[in-house]
Design an enzyme around this catalytic site. Sequence first.
Site, mmCIF file in Angstrom:
data_model
loop_
_atom_site.group_PDB
_atom_site.id
_atom_site.type_symbol
_atom_site.label_atom_id
_atom_site.label_comp_id
_atom_site.label_asym_id
_atom_site.label_seq_id
_atom_site.Cartn_x
_atom_site.Cartn_y
_atom_site.Cartn_z
ATOM 1 N N ASP A 8 6.147 2.715 -9.222
ATOM 2 C CA ASP A 8 4.696 2.709 -9.059
ATOM 3 C C ASP A 8 4.144 3.856 -9.896
ATOM 4 O OD1 ASP A 8 2.169 1.900 -7.735
ATOM 5 O OD2 ASP A 8 2.282 3.917 -6.902
ATOM 6 N N GLU A 39 4.544 -2.443 -12.742
ATOM 7 C CA GLU A 39 3.339 -3.264 -12.768
ATOM 8 C C GLU A 39 2.778 -3.314 -14.181
ATOM 9 O OE1 GLU A 39 0.731 -3.194 -8.781
ATOM 10 O OE2 GLU A 39 1.326 -1.231 -9.509
ATOM 11 N N CYS A 95 2.529 -4.291 3.610
ATOM 12 C CA CYS A 95 3.550 -3.499 4.298
ATOM 13 C C CYS A 95 4.920 -3.952 3.800
ATOM 14 C CB CYS A 95 3.451 -3.702 5.812
ATOM 15 S SG CYS A 95 4.855 -3.031 6.721
ATOM 16 N N CYS A 136 7.156 -5.479 6.948
ATOM 17 C CA CYS A 136 6.927 -6.790 7.586
ATOM 18 C C CYS A 136 6.061 -7.714 6.750
ATOM 19 C CB CYS A 136 6.300 -6.596 8.962
ATOM 20 S SG CYS A 136 4.546 -6.145 8.914
ATOM 21 N N CYS A 185 1.154 0.640 9.488
ATOM 22 C CA CYS A 185 0.979 -0.819 9.529
ATOM 23 C C CYS A 185 0.556 -1.235 10.933
ATOM 24 C CB CYS A 185 2.270 -1.517 9.131
ATOM 25 S SG CYS A 185 2.202 -3.310 9.363
ATOM 26 N N CYS A 201 3.503 -3.868 12.413
ATOM 27 C CA CYS A 201 4.849 -3.465 12.833
ATOM 28 C C CYS A 201 4.938 -1.972 13.159
ATOM 29 C CB CYS A 201 5.887 -3.833 11.777
ATOM 30 S SG CYS A 201 5.830 -2.796 10.297
ATOM 31 N N ASP A 258 2.402 5.446 -2.087
ATOM 32 C CA ASP A 258 3.083 5.142 -3.347
ATOM 33 C C ASP A 258 4.527 4.685 -3.151
ATOM 34 O OD1 ASP A 258 0.725 5.874 -4.602
ATOM 35 O OD2 ASP A 258 1.353 7.959 -4.857
HETATM 36 ZN ZN LIG Z 1 4.365 -3.832 8.853
#
Ligand SMILES: [Zn+2]
Length: 274
Positions: free
Chosen positions: A53, A140, A193, A196, A212, A215, A222
């Site tokens: 990243d 990316e 996330c 999950c 998150c 979860c 990052d």
């Molecule tokens: Zn999650």
Amino acid sequence: MTNNKRGVAHPYSILKTVTISKTPTGKYYASLLFDTKQEEPEVVISGKVIGIDLGIKDFAVTNNGEKSSKYNNPKHLAKHEKNLVRKQKKLARCVKDSNSRLKAKRLVARVYERISNARQDFLHKLSRKIVNDNQVVVIENLNVKGMVRNRKLAKAISDVGWGMFTNFLDYKLKEKGGKLLEIDRWFPSSKTCSSCLYQMNEMPLDVREWTCPSCGTHHDRDENAAKNIRAEGIRQLSVLGTRTAASGGDVRPKGGRKSVLRQSPIEVKQLQGS
Ligand SMILES: [Zn+2]
């Protein structure tokens, strides 16, 4: 002709062109283009996969499936920058067409050159380390040109040299038969996330850490993005006809498929002249 960073010219290589150029600080460069008659090694994508990243606060945050690493922009660049601002102010005060103006102009050019050399040195060392340790690098596709149009981000982006870094990774990987995989810049790497796959509606730039809601995993912004970028790269490689080992995420090719690569390697070697 002496050794440079990319090794001595191959004994059977043919010198195609020589281009001489002069920098604003009065240094001469000779660019020698050789045809080494060597074919690029075939791309092998079995081995370690790393996700990167790219950012402004940290230059790069990586994840290789086992751990995340952060690479700061080198601090000396900021120091050079202060020096540059000071010398530019001095230049602005000089009378037009005067000798002192010429001199001030040359001093500014010299600081620019130092900044550019320091940045390239940093980018070469980091790309070398990443390529030595990994076979596939997932990054990316930043569409730097499009982003630079946003003036607020423009300075920071051109300073950090993402485009140059991507090029360095690309040609170094090609030399060893590795692969640079660029994924869509609109892939939601920051707001998904990595544990999950729950996707947040938004993730403002100033949010550096988050939890998150699905979860409960607490994320460094990052590091989470680097994990997602790596996972997306592995997913794309598996779509391309490769299979992914569950543990460690190493990728092995299924058949003899050749990968499509971004661009030809850099063949021009810069050697400093007089
Ligand atoms: Zn999650």
